[in-house]
Design a protein around this motif. Sequence first.
Motif, PDB file in Angstrom:
ATOM      1  N   THR A  93       0.792  -1.269   0.126  1.00  0.00           N
ATOM      2  CA  THR A  93       0.101   0.020  -0.008  1.00  0.00           C
ATOM      3  C   THR A  93       0.914   1.214  -0.021  1.00  0.00           C
ATOM      4  O   THR A  93       0.391   2.083  -0.491  1.00  0.00           O
ATOM      5  CB  THR A  93      -0.995  -0.108   1.147  1.00  0.00           C
ATOM      6  N   GLY A  94       2.205   1.186   0.537  1.00  0.00           N
ATOM      7  CA  GLY A  94       2.849   2.283   0.583  1.00  0.00           C
ATOM      8  C   GLY A  94       3.269   2.728  -0.931  1.00  0.00           C
ATOM      9  O   GLY A  94       3.335   3.915  -1.445  1.00  0.00           O
ATOM     10  N   TYR A 107       0.402   4.791  -2.542  1.00  0.00           N
ATOM     11  CA  TYR A 107       0.222   6.237  -1.667  1.00  0.00           C
ATOM     12  C   TYR A 107       1.385   6.984  -2.472  1.00  0.00           C
ATOM     13  O   TYR A 107       1.315   8.183  -2.941  1.00  0.00           O
ATOM     14  CB  TYR A 107       0.628   6.201  -0.168  1.00  0.00           C
ATOM     15  N   ARG A 108       2.549   6.267  -2.937  1.00  0.00           N
ATOM     16  CA  ARG A 108       3.682   6.746  -3.760  1.00  0.00           C
ATOM     17  C   ARG A 108       3.135   7.195  -5.005  1.00  0.00           C
ATOM     18  O   ARG A 108       3.593   8.159  -5.790  1.00  0.00           O
ATOM     19  CB  ARG A 108       4.904   5.867  -3.688  1.00  0.00           C
ATOM     20  N   VAL A 149       5.637  12.368  -0.037  1.00  0.00           N
ATOM     21  CA  VAL A 149       4.460  11.286   0.076  1.00  0.00           C
ATOM     22  C   VAL A 149       3.826  11.195   1.448  1.00  0.00           C
ATOM     23  O   VAL A 149       2.270  11.229   1.321  1.00  0.00           O
ATOM     24  CB  VAL A 149       4.941   9.774  -0.004  1.00  0.00           C
ATOM     25  N   SER A 150       4.240  11.679   2.629  1.00  0.00           N
ATOM     26  CA  SER A 150       3.555  12.038   3.624  1.00  0.00           C
ATOM     27  C   SER A 150       2.449  13.145   3.830  1.00  0.00           C
ATOM     28  O   SER A 150       1.521  13.085   4.455  1.00  0.00           O
ATOM     29  CB  SER A 150       4.553  11.729   4.883  1.00  0.00           C
ATOM     30  N   ALA A 204      -0.364  11.730   1.677  1.00  0.00           N
ATOM     31  CA  ALA A 204      -0.853  10.640   2.371  1.00  0.00           C
ATOM     32  C   ALA A 204      -1.886  10.796   3.709  1.00  0.00           C
ATOM     33  O   ALA A 204      -2.643  10.217   4.203  1.00  0.00           O
ATOM     34  CB  ALA A 204       0.068   9.567   2.778  1.00  0.00           C
ATOM     35  N   ARG A 258      -6.811   9.220   1.007  1.00  0.00           N
ATOM     36  CA  ARG A 258      -7.128   7.894   2.011  1.00  0.00           C
ATOM     37  C   ARG A 258      -8.246   7.466   1.375  1.00  0.00           C
ATOM     38  O   ARG A 258      -8.342   6.081   1.200  1.00  0.00           O
ATOM     39  CB  ARG A 258      -6.982   8.107   3.253  1.00  0.00           C
ATOM     40  N   GLY A 309       1.742  -1.809   5.469  1.00  0.00           N
ATOM     41  CA  GLY A 309       1.417  -0.338   5.393  1.00  0.00           C
ATOM     42  C   GLY A 309       1.473   0.364   6.614  1.00  0.00           C
ATOM     43  O   GLY A 309       2.570   0.038   7.432  1.00  0.00           O
ATOM     44  N   ARG A 310       0.505   1.171   6.997  1.00  0.00           N
ATOM     45  CA  ARG A 310       0.643   2.011   8.240  1.00  0.00           C
ATOM     46  C   ARG A 310      -0.735   1.744   8.766  1.00  0.00           C
ATOM     47  O   ARG A 310      -0.593   1.731  10.239  1.00  0.00           O
ATOM     48  CB  ARG A 310       0.994   3.647   8.012  1.00  0.00           C
ATOM     49  N   ASP A 311      -1.872   1.565   8.240  1.00  0.00           N
ATOM     50  CA  ASP A 311      -3.075   1.562   8.737  1.00  0.00           C
ATOM     51  C   ASP A 311      -3.708   0.193   8.418  1.00  0.00           C
ATOM     52  O   ASP A 311      -4.987   0.356   8.439  1.00  0.00           O
ATOM     53  CB  ASP A 311      -4.016   2.548   8.638  1.00  0.00           C
ATOM     54  N   MET A 312      -3.114  -0.750   7.928  1.00  0.00           N
ATOM     55  CA  MET A 312      -3.567  -1.919   7.473  1.00  0.00           C
ATOM     56  C   MET A 312      -4.637  -2.651   8.670  1.00  0.00           C
ATOM     57  O   MET A 312      -5.555  -3.088   8.501  1.00  0.00           O
ATOM     58  CB  MET A 312      -2.775  -2.955   7.121  1.00  0.00           C
ATOM     59  N   ARG A 359       9.201  11.609   7.918  1.00  0.00           N
ATOM     60  CA  ARG A 359       8.165  10.729   7.700  1.00  0.00           C
ATOM     61  C   ARG A 359       7.268   9.979   8.723  1.00  0.00           C
ATOM     62  O   ARG A 359       6.246  10.258   8.850  1.00  0.00           O
ATOM     63  CB  ARG A 359       8.679   9.806   6.670  1.00  0.00           C
ATOM     64  N   ASP A 388       3.460  10.470   9.900  1.00  0.00           N
ATOM     65  CA  ASP A 388       2.653   9.359   9.757  1.00  0.00           C
ATOM     66  C   ASP A 388       1.942   9.153  10.882  1.00  0.00           C
ATOM     67  O   ASP A 388       0.783   8.512  11.254  1.00  0.00           O
ATOM     68  CB  ASP A 388       3.560   8.096   9.004  1.00  0.00           C
ATOM     69  N   ARG A 446      -0.646  12.286  12.290  1.00  0.00           N
ATOM     70  CA  ARG A 446      -1.715  12.900  11.412  1.00  0.00           C
ATOM     71  C   ARG A 446      -2.822  12.323  11.807  1.00  0.00           C
ATOM     72  O   ARG A 446      -3.175  11.500  12.612  1.00  0.00           O
ATOM     73  CB  ARG A 446      -1.699  12.247   9.752  1.00  0.00           C
TER      74      ARG A 446
HETATM   75  O1  C5P Z   1       5.943   1.801   2.821  1.00  0.00           O
HETATM   76  P1  C5P Z   1       6.319   3.286   2.180  1.00  0.00           P
HETATM   77  O2  C5P Z   1       7.494   3.647   2.837  1.00  0.00           O
HETATM   78  O3  C5P Z   1       6.414   2.918   0.635  1.00  0.00           O
HETATM   79  O4  C5P Z   1       5.249   4.408   2.254  1.00  0.00           O
HETATM   80  C1  C5P Z   1       5.438   5.609   1.750  1.00  0.00           C
HETATM   81  C2  C5P Z   1       4.438   6.506   2.454  1.00  0.00           C
HETATM   82  O5  C5P Z   1       3.122   6.191   2.270  1.00  0.00           O
HETATM   83  C3  C5P Z   1       4.499   6.176   4.132  1.00  0.00           C
HETATM   84  O6  C5P Z   1       5.384   7.163   4.531  1.00  0.00           O
HETATM   85  C4  C5P Z   1       3.066   7.085   4.595  1.00  0.00           C
HETATM   86  O7  C5P Z   1       2.997   8.480   4.419  1.00  0.00           O
HETATM   87  C5  C5P Z   1       2.270   6.493   3.490  1.00  0.00           C
HETATM   88  N1  C5P Z   1       1.292   5.259   3.777  1.00  0.00           N
HETATM   89  C6  C5P Z   1       0.098   5.438   4.398  1.00  0.00           C
HETATM   90  N2  C5P Z   1      -0.505   4.272   4.749  1.00  0.00           N
HETATM   91  C7  C5P Z   1      -0.113   3.302   4.363  1.00  0.00           C
HETATM   92  C8  C5P Z   1       0.751   2.957   3.589  1.00  0.00           C
HETATM   93  C9  C5P Z   1       1.784   4.069   3.361  1.00  0.00           C
HETATM   94  O8  C5P Z   1       0.047   6.540   4.906  1.00  0.00           O
HETATM   95  N3  C5P Z   1      -0.877   2.165   4.519  1.00  0.00           N
END
Ligand code: C5P
Length: 231
Positions: free
Chosen positions: A39-40, A43-44, A99-100, A103, A109, A129-132, A180, A184, A187
Amino acid sequence: MTGDKKRFVTITIDGPAGAGKSTVARRVAEKLGFEYLDTGALYRAVTLYLLEKGISPEDSEKMKEALDDLYVRMDSGRVFVNEEEVTAKIRSVVVERSVSDYAKLPLVREKLLKIQEMEAEKNDIVADGRDMGTTVFPRASLKIYLVATPTARALRRWKDLTGAGVEITVEEVKEQVRKRDTLDTNREQSPLRVPSDAKIIDTSEMEIAEVVAKIMEIAEKIRRQEGEKSQ
Ligand code: C5P
């Protein structure tokens, strides 16, 4: 039988930048024969698309229009934005830096939430990811949260980046990762949090193979239990 939908298995792997999530998630998915949902990367991809259109995070009017025209998809580890492959471009320093900031936006989102939910309705997945585990898949079969010291995380990312030909110092990477993580974690929308029912693994002193083995052990146990329940 009508209405008898197959229930797919979802494994979530969350954690801060550089904790080893993507390598671990990809390998666990391969071993289990599941799809890997990065999922990163999604977002990228959205960030790259908005940057290329010159739309700043503050410009919600233009952003809404642009997001309506956006179609992001992943196919066997490759990432596409409206059918243009962007797999390499989304790893650039420019995207990493912004990206952050994108995101954290509810519009972004919401757009990606639907795409992620659809993936989990089609296949067994390992999603990182971050919020899976907290927001997107709160009912996942297994939730993992990876942590590591800031130094270990910065070193890992530095190796990845320099391996891909980017000229950067470990200190610069450490600063980027720190920024980042702060964005993250602080937020309002789906901040980075440990899901209450997650298994936490500290990967600072572990080889990737050890982390994978540990997750496989837990996943196999859960898969057996799920199998028994559905019989
Ligand atoms: O995992 P990766 O470093 O590629 O993620 C890039 C950015 O995407 C994170 O720093 C975060 O800001 C955002 N992200 C997110 N929620 C996710 C995955 C990534 O907000 N589920």
